[in-house]
Design a protein around this motif. Structure first.
Motif, PDB file in Angstrom:
ATOM      1  N   GLU A  56      46.172  39.603  43.296  1.00  0.00           N
ATOM      2  CA  GLU A  56      46.447  38.998  42.036  1.00  0.00           C
ATOM      3  C   GLU A  56      47.412  39.949  41.637  1.00  0.00           C
ATOM      4  O   GLU A  56      48.359  38.681  40.428  1.00  0.00           O
ATOM      5  CB  GLU A  56      45.395  40.153  41.180  1.00  0.00           C
ATOM      6  CG  GLU A  56      45.554  40.888  40.314  1.00  0.00           C
ATOM      7  CD  GLU A  56      44.470  41.838  39.474  1.00  0.00           C
ATOM      8  OE1 GLU A  56      44.887  42.970  38.642  1.00  0.00           O
ATOM      9  OE2 GLU A  56      43.440  40.874  38.816  1.00  0.00           O
ATOM     10  N   GLU A 108      43.493  32.292  32.510  1.00  0.00           N
ATOM     11  CA  GLU A 108      42.304  33.353  32.551  1.00  0.00           C
ATOM     12  C   GLU A 108      43.045  34.859  32.892  1.00  0.00           C
ATOM     13  O   GLU A 108      42.576  35.855  32.122  1.00  0.00           O
ATOM     14  CB  GLU A 108      41.494  32.585  33.876  1.00  0.00           C
ATOM     15  CG  GLU A 108      40.554  31.667  33.848  1.00  0.00           C
ATOM     16  CD  GLU A 108      40.333  31.520  35.441  1.00  0.00           C
ATOM     17  OE1 GLU A 108      40.137  31.975  35.895  1.00  0.00           O
ATOM     18  OE2 GLU A 108      39.085  30.123  35.131  1.00  0.00           O
ATOM     19  N   ALA A 112      41.879  38.024  30.447  1.00  0.00           N
ATOM     20  CA  ALA A 112      41.951  38.770  30.788  1.00  0.00           C
ATOM     21  C   ALA A 112      42.568  40.252  31.105  1.00  0.00           C
ATOM     22  O   ALA A 112      42.643  41.668  30.736  1.00  0.00           O
ATOM     23  CB  ALA A 112      41.841  38.699  32.479  1.00  0.00           C
ATOM     24  N   ARG A 115      43.711  43.320  27.544  1.00  0.00           N
ATOM     25  CA  ARG A 115      43.120  44.725  28.196  1.00  0.00           C
ATOM     26  C   ARG A 115      44.095  45.132  28.333  1.00  0.00           C
ATOM     27  O   ARG A 115      44.885  45.573  29.573  1.00  0.00           O
ATOM     28  CB  ARG A 115      41.997  44.498  29.093  1.00  0.00           C
ATOM     29  CG  ARG A 115      40.702  44.375  28.286  1.00  0.00           C
ATOM     30  CD  ARG A 115      39.523  44.646  29.427  1.00  0.00           C
ATOM     31  NE  ARG A 115      39.310  44.453  30.955  1.00  0.00           N
ATOM     32  CZ  ARG A 115      39.824  43.241  31.950  1.00  0.00           C
ATOM     33  NH1 ARG A 115      39.346  42.069  31.137  1.00  0.00           N
ATOM     34  NH2 ARG A 115      39.894  43.537  32.928  1.00  0.00           N
ATOM     35  N   HIS A 118      44.667  46.089  32.450  1.00  0.00           N
ATOM     36  CA  HIS A 118      44.857  44.955  32.656  1.00  0.00           C
ATOM     37  C   HIS A 118      46.094  45.411  33.663  1.00  0.00           C
ATOM     38  O   HIS A 118      46.998  45.769  32.792  1.00  0.00           O
ATOM     39  CB  HIS A 118      44.814  44.251  32.421  1.00  0.00           C
ATOM     40  CG  HIS A 118      44.470  43.257  33.561  1.00  0.00           C
ATOM     41  ND1 HIS A 118      45.103  42.395  34.261  1.00  0.00           N
ATOM     42  CD2 HIS A 118      42.878  42.412  33.863  1.00  0.00           C
ATOM     43  CE1 HIS A 118      44.730  41.599  34.861  1.00  0.00           C
ATOM     44  NE2 HIS A 118      43.843  41.616  34.846  1.00  0.00           N
ATOM     45  N   HIS A 121      48.662  43.147  32.215  1.00  0.00           N
ATOM     46  CA  HIS A 121      48.579  43.796  30.813  1.00  0.00           C
ATOM     47  C   HIS A 121      50.485  43.662  30.268  1.00  0.00           C
ATOM     48  O   HIS A 121      50.767  43.054  29.965  1.00  0.00           O
ATOM     49  CB  HIS A 121      47.997  44.978  30.396  1.00  0.00           C
ATOM     50  CG  HIS A 121      48.034  44.996  28.478  1.00  0.00           C
ATOM     51  ND1 HIS A 121      47.283  44.653  27.854  1.00  0.00           N
ATOM     52  CD2 HIS A 121      48.722  46.004  27.532  1.00  0.00           C
ATOM     53  CE1 HIS A 121      48.047  45.184  26.479  1.00  0.00           C
ATOM     54  NE2 HIS A 121      48.838  45.967  26.789  1.00  0.00           N
TER      55      HIS A 121
END
Length: 197
Positions: A56, A108, A112, A115, A118, A121
């Motif tokens: 990620e 995607e 996501a 939030r 996340h 973010h």
């Protein structure tokens, strides 16, 4: 030019990012592995994890690098000309169409990351503000006195750029470049062109 351990570390990081971008674009995020990315980069899994904690973080770094490359290209290519800005935006869309898997991953991750808890973010909030500021500056400097004020035009252009990419992922036969060009005609210094009417 940088020398020593820092330069080597930066070069290794760049190699890993290039390998990750290739892997994500080819195989998708889920099917890519850190070991495959390390192998593509000509390094070890341990060295990769010294630079990036996981996939990620790598994905966020790949997308951030793409953003930085596009911003640098935009600053070089757009010389306070509305036509150059339009051509640049059309070019960005075409470039993204050449890497549909990265476009999909970006879409995607953007959803996501909406939030607050996340990990990406903060990056996406800052990215949105930077992109909005760049677009607002160009639109207010270059747009005409059409029916849309600069703030509204900026919001619509940003939404159009993002939304067109999502609908193209659903239907790759769609032309997503012409709508940007026509929208730019609407807000440009000369107002709507005959072709846009």
């Amino acid at each position: 030019m940088g020398r020593g351990p820092y330069a080597k570390s930066a070069a290794r990081r760049a190699e890993i990012l290039a390998a990750a971008r290739d892997s994500f674009a080819e195989r998708g995020f889920a099917a890519s592995s850190l070991r495959d990315i390390a192998e593509r980069a000509g390094t070890t899994h341990a060295v990769l994890q010294h630079h990036f904690s996981g996939k990620e973080e790598l994905l966020i770094a790949v997308l951030a690098q793409r953003d930085a490359d596009e911003q640098a290209a935009g600053e070089r290519e757009v010389e306070r000309s509305f036509g150059a800005l339009t051509a640049y935006l059309a070019g960005v869309l075409r470039s993204h169409q050449g890497e549909p898997e990265l476009m999909r991953l970006w879409a995607e991750l953007a959803v996501a990351a909406s939030r607050p808890d996340h990990p990406a973010h903060a990056y996406f909030v800052e990215r949105y503000e930077r992109a909005r500021a760049r677009i607002a500056g160009s639109v207010s400097d270059l747009a005409g006195t059409g029916p849309l004020d600069a703030e509204t035009a900026t919001t619509l252009l940003h939404a159009l750029l993002n939304g067109l990419q999502v609908v193209w992922l659903l239907d790759p036969s769609l032309d997503i470049v012409t709508p940007i060009e026509r929208f730019m005609d609407l807000i440009g210094p000369d107002g709507p062109s005959p072709a846009a009417s």
